[in-house]
Design an enzyme around this catalytic site. Structure first.
Site, PDB file in Angstrom:
ATOM      1  CG  HIS A  12     -83.542   6.466 -38.066  1.00  0.00           C
ATOM      2  ND1 HIS A  12     -83.180   7.010 -36.851  1.00  0.00           N
ATOM      3  CD2 HIS A  12     -83.878   7.518 -38.862  1.00  0.00           C
ATOM      4  CE1 HIS A  12     -83.279   8.331 -36.926  1.00  0.00           C
ATOM      5  NE2 HIS A  12     -83.693   8.660 -38.130  1.00  0.00           N
ATOM      6  CG  ASN A  13     -84.685  -1.784 -36.855  1.00  0.00           C
ATOM      7  OD1 ASN A  13     -85.665  -2.335 -37.330  1.00  0.00           O
ATOM      8  ND2 ASN A  13     -83.580  -2.436 -36.521  1.00  0.00           N
ATOM      9  N   GLY A  15     -88.165  -2.684 -38.590  1.00  0.00           N
ATOM     10  CA  GLY A  15     -88.615  -3.865 -37.855  1.00  0.00           C
ATOM     11  C   GLY A  15     -89.075  -3.506 -36.454  1.00  0.00           C
ATOM     12  CG  ASP A  72     -78.828   0.231 -27.997  1.00  0.00           C
ATOM     13  OD1 ASP A  72     -78.769   0.649 -29.169  1.00  0.00           O
ATOM     14  OD2 ASP A  72     -77.885  -0.370 -27.455  1.00  0.00           O
ATOM     15  N   GLY A 154     -83.533  -8.476 -38.734  1.00  0.00           N
ATOM     16  CA  GLY A 154     -82.244  -8.674 -38.069  1.00  0.00           C
ATOM     17  C   GLY A 154     -81.861 -10.143 -37.930  1.00  0.00           C
ATOM     18  CE1 TYR A 155     -76.578 -10.840 -36.113  1.00  0.00           C
ATOM     19  CE2 TYR A 155     -77.756  -8.899 -35.342  1.00  0.00           C
ATOM     20  CZ  TYR A 155     -76.602  -9.488 -35.821  1.00  0.00           C
ATOM     21  OH  TYR A 155     -75.473  -8.728 -36.022  1.00  0.00           O
ATOM     22  CG  ASP A 156     -86.474 -11.728 -35.509  1.00  0.00           C
ATOM     23  OD1 ASP A 156     -86.011 -11.761 -34.344  1.00  0.00           O
ATOM     24  OD2 ASP A 156     -87.340 -10.914 -35.874  1.00  0.00           O
ATOM     25  CG  HIS A 181     -85.614  -9.027 -27.172  1.00  0.00           C
ATOM     26  ND1 HIS A 181     -86.244  -9.826 -28.111  1.00  0.00           N
ATOM     27  CD2 HIS A 181     -84.896  -8.118 -27.890  1.00  0.00           C
ATOM     28  CE1 HIS A 181     -85.908  -9.424 -29.328  1.00  0.00           C
ATOM     29  NE2 HIS A 181     -85.103  -8.396 -29.223  1.00  0.00           N
ATOM     30  NE  ARG A 182     -87.709  -3.923 -30.073  1.00  0.00           N
ATOM     31  CZ  ARG A 182     -86.996  -4.868 -30.711  1.00  0.00           C
ATOM     32  NH1 ARG A 182     -87.586  -5.895 -31.278  1.00  0.00           N
ATOM     33  NH2 ARG A 182     -85.680  -4.765 -30.800  1.00  0.00           N
TER      34      ARG A 182
END
Ligand code: ITT
Length: 201
Positions: A12-13, A15, A72, A154-156, A181-182
């Site tokens: 549901h994100n 980004g 995740d 997010g934390y980007d 990482h993704r």
């Protein structure tokens, strides 16, 4: 074995969705969004990225009986013993306030001179025939504050990958994908799927 031609993206994100669209496009995979299907968000009750990625993908597969891909992920800060880690989304609260979450990370690090951190992403692909594929990607880097850059999510804006002076949010999609990482997890997953290396019971 080929990558499935149609998958449910069990996230549901927004980004993450944008990044997966770029990754899946060259493979001609048709993406069905969790939002389009009205999939409920399961509670993330496991204590590892792997556990929660599998939980999300299995939950979606049980409902849809289609190949389901879940992610995740999170930021693990060395000076905070790996926090927020699997709680990265939860640190932003119900309002998904990442300005607050990034400030909390920085405040919690305090005077510690070790500003290193890593992003982790674990992807789980669960097939209706019960085969399960799980892959992990990581990127090392350093944190900065105040946040910088307008891209990403997010934390980007506080994360600079190793040997880079710009944050993921300054680097933009193409720059981030060199280290992401993704992307690393996805490339591993693709190799596992095409060689049918699924998890054993
Ligand atoms: P889904 O469970 O629906 O996929 P979520 O946002 O709750 O969405 P997670 O539980 O995996 O996803 O939480 C991961 C959080 O870690 C996410 O909300 C981001 O804030 C952060 N995160 C993960 N990957 C990131 C990235 O590439 N850039 C910036 N922040 C990232």
């Amino acid at each position: 074995m080929l990558f499935p031609s149609k998958i449910v993206l069990a996230t549901h994100n927004a980004g993450k969705v944008a990044e997966f669209q770029k990754l899946l496009e060259p493979l001609n995979v048709k993406i069905i969004g969790a939002g389009d299907l009205g999939l409920p968000e399961p509670e993330e009750t496991e204590d590892s990225f792997e556990g929660n990625a599998l939980l999300k993908a299995r939950h979606a597969c049980e409902i849809t009986a289609m190949p389901c891909l879940a992610d995740d992920s999170g930021l693990a800060v060395t000076a905070l013993d790996g926090a927020p880690g699997i709680y990265s989304a939860r640190w932003a609260g119900e309002n998904k306030d990442f300005d607050m979450a990034m400030k909390k990370v920085w405040d919690d690090i305090g005077d510690n001179t070790d500003k290193s951190a890593q992003f982790v992403a674990v992807l789980a692909l669960v097939m209706p025939d019960e085969r399960e594929f799980v892959a992990r990607g990581e990127v090392q880097g350093n944190l900065c504050y105040p946040s910088r850059g307008d891209h990403g999510f997010g934390y980007d804006p506080i994360f600079m990958p190793e040997n880079e002076a710009q944050t993921f949010a300054e680097l933009g999609a193409a720059g981030k994908s060199k280290y992401s990482h993704r992307v690393r997890a996805f490339n591993l997953l693709k190799a596992m799927v095409t060689s049918n290396r699924h998890c054993e019971e």
